[in-house]
Scaffold this motif. Structure first.
Motif, PDB file in Angstrom:
ATOM      1  N   SER A  59      23.771  22.302 -60.996  1.00 55.04           N
ATOM      2  CA  SER A  59      24.192  21.483 -59.607  1.00 55.04           C
ATOM      3  C   SER A  59      23.908  22.433 -58.681  1.00 55.04           C
ATOM      4  O   SER A  59      23.602  23.471 -57.546  1.00 55.04           O
ATOM      5  N   LYS A  60      25.101  23.841 -59.006  1.00 56.02           N
ATOM      6  CA  LYS A  60      25.865  24.701 -58.131  1.00 56.02           C
ATOM      7  C   LYS A  60      24.220  26.258 -58.562  1.00 56.02           C
ATOM      8  O   LYS A  60      24.267  26.701 -57.317  1.00 56.02           O
ATOM      9  N   SER A  84      21.537  24.573 -55.815  1.00 55.52           N
ATOM     10  CA  SER A  84      22.093  24.441 -55.029  1.00 55.52           C
ATOM     11  C   SER A  84      22.112  25.899 -53.990  1.00 55.52           C
ATOM     12  O   SER A  84      21.086  26.427 -52.959  1.00 55.52           O
TER      13      SER A  84
END
Length: 193
Positions: free
Chosen positions: A7-8, A11
């Protein structure tokens, strides 16, 4: 930990792509602004050129008008004399010129390589080597600028020239005043010749 890290990464990747797109958009805007200014300058230059051509204050390089003064290399000789342009044919690069010697009625048909249109010298300094019309003749002789050009009343300019091998009976060389329009750089040093 894997879903959090993924997810990071997504992002960070999204932020990088957004910033890259912003940079591309800024570059395109900058290019468009510069291109617009360049087009405007090109348009203004064409307008100014038309205006100067119409007033006779500008000529395209290599283009001579009737009555322009020129230095011409005498056919079959290394000598250069003063002449006046009668006509110029850009397609063939040929000039028709008349000898400026009042006692001569000679007409010359010469290629560009044997013609130097006069009047374009501006930044002459003492010590510069030139060819200049010797006073009271129409012949060019080699000399050195003794004093930088000076304006005279009536709008013209003259320059003091020390002609090569021009000494009196005492071996003294006297500088001669020559109209700036009767001076050229040494043959072979001109663009286009």
């Amino acid at each position: 930990h894997e879903p959090k890290a993924l997810s990071k990464i997504e992002s960070v990747q999204s932020d990088c792509l957004q910033r890259a797109e912003e940079k591309v958009a800024i570059a395109k805007q900058t290019y468009a602004l510069v291109d617009n200014v360049c087009r405007r300058l090109d348009f203004d230059i064409r307008d100014m050129e038309k205006l100067l051509l119409a007033t006779g204050e500008f000529q395209a390089p290599g283009v001579a008008k009737p009555n322009d003064l020129a230095a011409i290399q005498v056919p079959g000789s290394l000598d250069w004399i003063l002449a006046k342009v009668i006509s110029y044919v850009p397609e063939t690069g040929m000039y028709k010129l008349s000898d400026e010697d009042v006692e001569s009625n000679k007409i010359f048909d010469l290629p560009e390589s044997q013609v130097v249109i006069l009047g374009g010298l501006r930044n002459l300094r003492a010590g510069d080597v030139v060819y200049a019309v010797y006073p009271e003749t129409t012949a060019f002789y080699k000399g050195t600028i003794a004093q930088a050009p000076r304006k005279v009343s009536g709008g013209g300019s003259f320059v003091m020239v020390s002609f090569l091998d021009d000494h009196d009976e005492n071996g003294i060389t006297h500088d001669k005043a020559v109209l700036l329009k009767h001076v050229m750089l040494p043959p072979g040093s001109h663009a286009g010749s």
